[in-house]
Scaffold this active site. Structure first.
Site: not given
Length: 541
Positions: A353, A380, A515, A517
């Site tokens: 975020g 992150c 990241h 993902e």
């Protein structure tokens, strides 16, 4: 020459054009064809990079450093391969390119107009994507009739005329609503949507009908007759238990037969055996695990689309359903009773975020995971806050802070480096006043993995490439003190930037700057996320 399949949407948005496109592409790829996909977004932003997660959902990052629409993530997860930033463009990019060409004199003083200059720019980009592929599927964002989509409609109409009817087809995704009071499905919205397409000059060769109920044969015949489409080219798309069931549902309706007839592809027999097996484990797994998902955008779950899918995929490979306990990190700051939820889960994930909102809640969740020995994965900002929490509560550096939250902090354990090398090898400069767009570490970077660590145990290699999207880094000036106190730096970039940390005296506490993902796929789950789910399952047992 590539063949083109254009997917448009009618009646209303959010019908699932992205999943439809990816499902068709998956079937074609598993039939042995070389397939790629393209998403066109009609908004004027140059890219979604500076758009709010509440406005746009997730910003997906490509290997080559593009900030793209989240549908590109769907494409990669379905196709099990990386897609370039060229495979997503916006109206903002198109107009910017045309205006720059006009300023340089490339149009030789001609009056610059929507037709031919804007439409030619669109066509050039589509043709460029198709150079090395058998099939290109192009998903046009928005809904037929939207004013911002009209130049794209004209461009794709021209492409079919230029390449010939054997090399291009139009697939229209539309709604067939069920009216409860009348007790019947209604075809009129679809008829009007197809009429609008024809008015523009496009006749679809296939209908994908989104509906809550299965379509009776009589209704399919009515749609086929009224929309001038072959009966077997009217495909129903009812709600599925998982989006990965959609290709299988399409295949049962012989969707490839119709596509092959239109594009002269011959007999297509996709091998979906592994896909079927994974879908079965998503729908009816043998086990289950509960993960606390701590983030600041949890009210808009599309903000974490890739991460949610990564947990589902890892679960499928472990024959386990991953139940997500959503925890708003901002609520965690002010509602102590939410801490009780952390005591009931098998693993804690703190997502990425931007900005200070909700950070105090993330720090509380991290402290709980560290002290309770609950499996932890930080991503992150979830890594940066893990370092801050450890520095404050273990090292005793009470003022440890990120320059993102306090540019003048005396203990910048997370800081903004002035220059770095981007994914294309170019030197970039950035300061606190640099514009946000295009000043982050974006795209795939090497991570050198330290042997004997939990990170190495997951990846089983000393070098991986993972994707980044951030501006701030861990400050190496604190590295020795952190490691002396029990925090291991288990991954670094080739330039020495910290990529991953973990705790020595913890069953499984790993946090990564990248990241993971974004490189995760259904048929090839990301190894660090899969290991996290595996360790959470062990913790439960």
């Amino acid at each position: 020459m590539a063949k083109y399949i254009f997917i448009t949407g009618g009646v209303l948005s959010s019908l699932g054009k992205g999943v439809t496109s990816a499902s068709i592409a998956t079937l074609l790829k598993h039939s042995g064809l070389n397939v790629t996909m393209l998403k066109i977004d009609p908004y004027l932003n140059v890219d979604p990079g500076t758009m709010s997660p509440f406005e746009h959902g997730e910003v997906f990052v490509t290997e080559d450093g593009g900030e793209t629409d989240l549908d590109i993530g769907n494409y990669e997860r379905f196709l099990n391969e990386s897609i370039s930033k060229k495979n997503n463009f916006t109206t903002g990019q198109i107009y910017l390119s045309v205006i720059e060409k006009e300023r340089k004199g490339d149009y030789l003083g001609k009056t610059v107009q929507i037709i031919p200059h804007i439409t030619n720019e669109i066509k050039d980009r589509i043709y460029d994507i198709g150079k090395d592929f058998d099939i290109v599927l192009i998903e046009l964002g928005g809904t037929v009739g939207d004013i911002e989509g009209l130049p794209y409609m004209e461009a794709i109409r021209q492409i079919r005329q230029e390449v010939g009817s054997k090399n291009a087809m139009f697939v229209h995704v539309t709604l067939v609503p069920y009216i409860k009071a009348a007790g019947e499905l209604k075809t009129k919205p679809t008829q009007h949507s197809v009429q609008e397409l024809r008015r523009i000059g496009i006749t679809p060769q296939m209908l994908i009908c989104r509906s809550e109920a299965s379509l009776p044969k009589s209704l399919k015949r009515k749609l086929a007759n009224s929309c001038d489409i072959d009966y077997h080219s009217v495909i129903e798309a009812t709600d599925a238990k998982t989006i990965y069931k959609v290709p299988i549902n399409f295949l049962k309706q012989n969707i490839l037969t119709s596509i092959s007839e239109h594009l002269h592809l011959g007999e297509l027999n996709p091998d979906m055996s592994q896909w079927n097996e994974l879908v079965k484990k998503i729908v009816e797994p043998a086990d289950e695990v509960k993960i606390a998902f701590v983030g600041k955008y949890v009210t808009h779950k599309e903000s974490y689309k890739s991460l949610i899918e990564a947990l589902i995929h890892s679960g499928a490979w472990l024959d386990t359903r991953v139940n997500i306990e959503w925890i708003d990190s901002e609520d965690l700051e002010s509602k102590p009773e939410l801490m009780e939820k952390l005591e009931e889960v098998d693993g804690i994930l703190v997502a990425g975020g931007f900005g200070q909102r909700g950070v105090a809640g993330k720090l509380k969740a991290i402290q709980f995971a560290r002290e309770s020995k609950t499996p932890y994965l930080g991503i992150c900002l979830g890594m940066q806050t893990a370092v801050i929490e450890f520095a404050r509560n273990v090292l005793g550096i009470k003022d440890a802070e990120s320059q993102e939250f306090d540019p003048d902090t005396k203990e910048p354990i997370i800081y903004l480096i002035d220059e770095f090398i981007d994914a294309s090898g170019q030197k970039q400069l950035r300061t606190h006043t640099t514009p946000l767009g295009g000043t982050m570490r974006l795209g795939g970077y090497e991570c050198l993995v330290k042997e004997g660590t939990k990170l190495y145990d997951a990846y089983q290699t000393d070098k991986v490439i993972e994707r980044h999207r951030h501006r701030y880094e861990m400050n190496n000036a604190y590295a020795d003190r952190l490691e002396e106190a029990g925090m291991i730096i288990s991954g670094r970039s080739a330039e020495g930037l910290v990529e991953a940390v973990e705790l020595k005296d913890h069953p499984w506490f790993v946090a990564v700057q990248f990241h993971p993902e974004f490189t995760n796929r259904l048929q090839n789950p990301n190894k660090i996320i899969k290991k996290f789910v595996e360790k959470s399952l062990e913790f439960k047992k």
